[in-house]
Design a protein around this motif. Structure first.
Motif, PDB file in Angstrom:
ATOM      1  N   GLY A 253       8.370  75.082  11.278  1.00  0.00           N
ATOM      2  CA  GLY A 253       8.279  76.110  11.692  1.00  0.00           C
ATOM      3  C   GLY A 253       8.893  77.484  11.052  1.00  0.00           C
ATOM      4  O   GLY A 253       8.456  78.679  10.987  1.00  0.00           O
ATOM      5  N   HIS A 254       9.919  77.261  10.322  1.00  0.00           N
ATOM      6  CA  HIS A 254      10.820  78.364   9.673  1.00  0.00           C
ATOM      7  C   HIS A 254       9.746  78.831   8.542  1.00  0.00           C
ATOM      8  O   HIS A 254       9.773  80.208   8.630  1.00  0.00           O
ATOM      9  CB  HIS A 254      11.867  77.776   9.117  1.00  0.00           C
ATOM     10  N   THR A 255       9.071  78.313   7.804  1.00  0.00           N
ATOM     11  CA  THR A 255       8.183  78.735   6.811  1.00  0.00           C
ATOM     12  C   THR A 255       6.964  79.508   7.357  1.00  0.00           C
ATOM     13  O   THR A 255       6.782  80.282   6.671  1.00  0.00           O
ATOM     14  CB  THR A 255       7.532  77.765   5.786  1.00  0.00           C
TER      15      THR A 255
ATOM     16  N   ASN B 286      14.368  81.908  13.013  1.00  0.00           N
ATOM     17  CA  ASN B 286      15.072  82.715  12.043  1.00  0.00           C
ATOM     18  C   ASN B 286      16.276  81.930  11.213  1.00  0.00           C
ATOM     19  O   ASN B 286      17.131  81.195  12.129  1.00  0.00           O
ATOM     20  CB  ASN B 286      15.695  84.075  12.643  1.00  0.00           C
ATOM     21  N   SER B 287      16.548  81.949   9.919  1.00  0.00           N
ATOM     22  CA  SER B 287      17.366  80.912   9.329  1.00  0.00           C
ATOM     23  C   SER B 287      18.606  81.726   9.256  1.00  0.00           C
ATOM     24  O   SER B 287      19.683  81.378   9.747  1.00  0.00           O
ATOM     25  CB  SER B 287      16.750  80.782   7.924  1.00  0.00           C
ATOM     26  N   TYR B 288      18.707  82.871   8.610  1.00  0.00           N
ATOM     27  CA  TYR B 288      20.081  83.421   8.205  1.00  0.00           C
ATOM     28  C   TYR B 288      19.936  84.953   7.951  1.00  0.00           C
ATOM     29  O   TYR B 288      20.648  85.662   7.832  1.00  0.00           O
ATOM     30  CB  TYR B 288      20.685  83.153   7.079  1.00  0.00           C
TER      31      TYR B 288
ATOM     32  N   ASN C 253       6.578  81.308  -2.644  1.00  0.00           N
ATOM     33  CA  ASN C 253       7.935  80.761  -3.390  1.00  0.00           C
ATOM     34  C   ASN C 253       8.904  80.169  -2.336  1.00  0.00           C
ATOM     35  O   ASN C 253       9.839  79.132  -2.703  1.00  0.00           O
ATOM     36  CB  ASN C 253       8.503  81.841  -4.385  1.00  0.00           C
ATOM     37  N   HIS C 254       9.068  80.849  -1.330  1.00  0.00           N
ATOM     38  CA  HIS C 254       9.830  80.563  -0.276  1.00  0.00           C
ATOM     39  C   HIS C 254       9.676  79.219   0.465  1.00  0.00           C
ATOM     40  O   HIS C 254      10.200  78.338   0.597  1.00  0.00           O
ATOM     41  CB  HIS C 254       9.901  81.556   0.951  1.00  0.00           C
ATOM     42  N   GLU C 255       8.151  79.002   0.780  1.00  0.00           N
ATOM     43  CA  GLU C 255       7.611  77.844   1.187  1.00  0.00           C
ATOM     44  C   GLU C 255       8.075  76.639   0.037  1.00  0.00           C
ATOM     45  O   GLU C 255       8.102  75.587   0.490  1.00  0.00           O
ATOM     46  CB  GLU C 255       6.072  78.088   1.379  1.00  0.00           C
TER      47      GLU C 255
ATOM     48  N   GLN D  96      10.502  76.288  -1.885  1.00  0.00           N
ATOM     49  CA  GLN D  96      11.727  76.243  -1.921  1.00  0.00           C
ATOM     50  C   GLN D  96      11.850  75.056  -0.725  1.00  0.00           C
ATOM     51  O   GLN D  96      12.778  74.179  -0.627  1.00  0.00           O
ATOM     52  CB  GLN D  96      12.792  77.253  -1.821  1.00  0.00           C
ATOM     53  N   HIS D  97      11.370  75.467   0.451  1.00  0.00           N
ATOM     54  CA  HIS D  97      11.519  74.680   1.399  1.00  0.00           C
ATOM     55  C   HIS D  97      10.725  73.259   1.429  1.00  0.00           C
ATOM     56  O   HIS D  97      11.215  72.090   1.994  1.00  0.00           O
ATOM     57  CB  HIS D  97      11.056  75.227   2.826  1.00  0.00           C
ATOM     58  N   GLN D  98       9.706  72.941   0.361  1.00  0.00           N
ATOM     59  CA  GLN D  98       9.174  71.959   0.365  1.00  0.00           C
ATOM     60  C   GLN D  98      10.255  71.024  -0.338  1.00  0.00           C
ATOM     61  O   GLN D  98      10.020  69.733  -0.215  1.00  0.00           O
ATOM     62  CB  GLN D  98       7.856  72.083  -0.651  1.00  0.00           C
TER      63      GLN D  98
HETATM   64 FE   LIG Z   1      14.080  79.674   4.099  1.00  0.00          FE
END
Ligand SMILES: [Fe+2]
Length: 383
Positions: A42-44, A72-74, A131-133, A135-137
């Motif tokens: 959900g976050h990505t 929303n994470s942070y 790149n964010h996704e 990192q979440h992978q």
């Molecule tokens: Fe994130």
């Protein structure tokens, strides 16, 4: 770069990682650092919706305004959010709802990209989103390992998972001369802001191991009473060992006198040739002290990295996570990506076997608090 193609590939890889999961695996948060898989997916999605679709795609209709609070994470700039410890307490939105959300945002993103009118600013955000996704992978894989590896049934994630072999070279330590070295990212392609600016550092002459510390070598430290000898530990590390009764790396289990560890295949006999992993910085430091050596700084690691193989696990360094000279936060919410975490953490260099493909480079700076070990973290010695 075909943006639509990149978008589809990165989103599909996330789904492929989740493929072996059962619905219940998506929901739990056994410790604060481990987010439920459904939160990651959900976050990505929220990241693309919040930073690209809402500000830049005029015809976009938000999927559900309540999701900002949940995913929303942070980002303080983007408003209030579920506290991190509560991510695993939410039975709603359901996994099916979140998969629907992903599909909705994917359709909108592909329409948006197909419109063709992508400014350089949006293109940069898109690439940050990829790149964010990625990192979440990696976080998905490490969080899934924690969720399943702390279940008393030790279920396998996937019997098809292949861990790349890493052969110890046994070669002597690599020597680098004292001198001025250039550190940090330069050139074309993507980097995170924390890899900038490229700058010069003076290094004294040093030596660094071409190999990671293996399970067999780490076992010698355990068998020599390393966890019971305060002389090798920082004060905070010694408190951590004692208050958590730590006797071995995470996922190690001594069963009737024989060491096993949890892998993506389930509980297996410990492979003595593999690099020691799931080690905290405190343990890495204590091991190095017991060997009469030390950990490299991030600068020493980067200066030497072309001369050894890396990528099997993240390597703890002796460096605090601090801004490089000239580091500048991006304006707005994206400025919260890295800069605000530059306190109380150690830098890790390299990449791990669960880092997304093409998501690693010599200048990459990962960072974690010294007690954490659910990532694939290991030890390279220096002197
Ligand atoms: Fe994130």
């Amino acid at each position: 770069m075909d943006l639509a193609d990149c978008y589809k590939k990165v989103r599909q890889r996330t789904e492929a990682i989740c493929e072996p999961l059962q619905t219940e695996d998506y929901v739990v948060q056994p410790v604060v650092d481990v987010s439920p898989p459904k939160w990651h997916i959900g976050h990505t999605t929220w990241f693309f919706e919040t930073f690209i679709l809402k500000p830049y795609f005029a015809e976009y209709q938000e999927f559900d305004p309540n999701y900002n609070y949940v995913f929303n994470s942070y980002y303080e700039t983007v408003g209030n959010r579920v506290i991190r410890t509560d991510r695993g307490n939410l039975s709603r939105p359901t996994v099916i709802d979140i998969k629907r959300y992903r599909k909705y945002v994917d359709d909108a993103m592909l329409n948006f990209i197909a419109c063709g009118d992508i400014s350089d600013e949006v293109k940069e955000l898109l690439i940050l989103g990829f790149n964010h996704e990625e990192q979440h992978q990696e976080l998905l894989l490490t969080d899934i390992k924690f969720i399943l590896g702390n279940n008393p049934l030790f279920p396998a994630y996937s019997k098809d998972y292949v861990s790349p072999r890493s052969e110890k070279t046994g070669a002597p330590f690599i020597k680098l001369e004292e001198g001025v070295y250039e550190i940090g990212f330069e050139g074309e392609g993507f980097s995170f802001d924390n890899e900038l600016n490229r700058h010069k550092v003076y290094l004294n002459g040093f030596e660094i191991s071409p190999d990671l510390v293996t399970n067999a070598e780490y076992l010698e430290f355990i068998n020599d009473g390393g966890y019971h000898d305060f002389r090798h530990w920082h004060a905070a590390g010694w408190d951590w060992v004692n208050s958590n009764k730590v006797e071995a790396p995470m996922y190690w289990h001594n069963i009737d006198g024989e060491w096993h560890n949890y892998t993506y295949h389930g509980l297996e006999k410990l492979d003595l040739h593999e690099p020691a992993r799931h080690i905290s910085y405190y343990e890495a430091y204590a091991y190095a002290s017991w060997k009469g050596m030390r950990l490299p700084t991030e600068f020493e690691w980067e200066a030497a990295a072309k001369q050894f193989k890396w990528g099997k696990c993240w390597e703890w360094t002796e460096s605090a996570y601090l801004p490089y000279p000239g580091f500048a936060k991006a304006p707005g919410a994206i400025g919260e990506y890295n800069g605000k975490f530059m306190v109380g953490q150690k830098v890790l260099k390299g990449a791990s076997e669960v880092t997304s493909p093409n998501h690693s480079r010599i200048t990459y700076r990962n960072f974690f608090q010294p007690e954490l070990r659910w990532q694939f973290t290991g030890i390279r010695l220096a002197k």
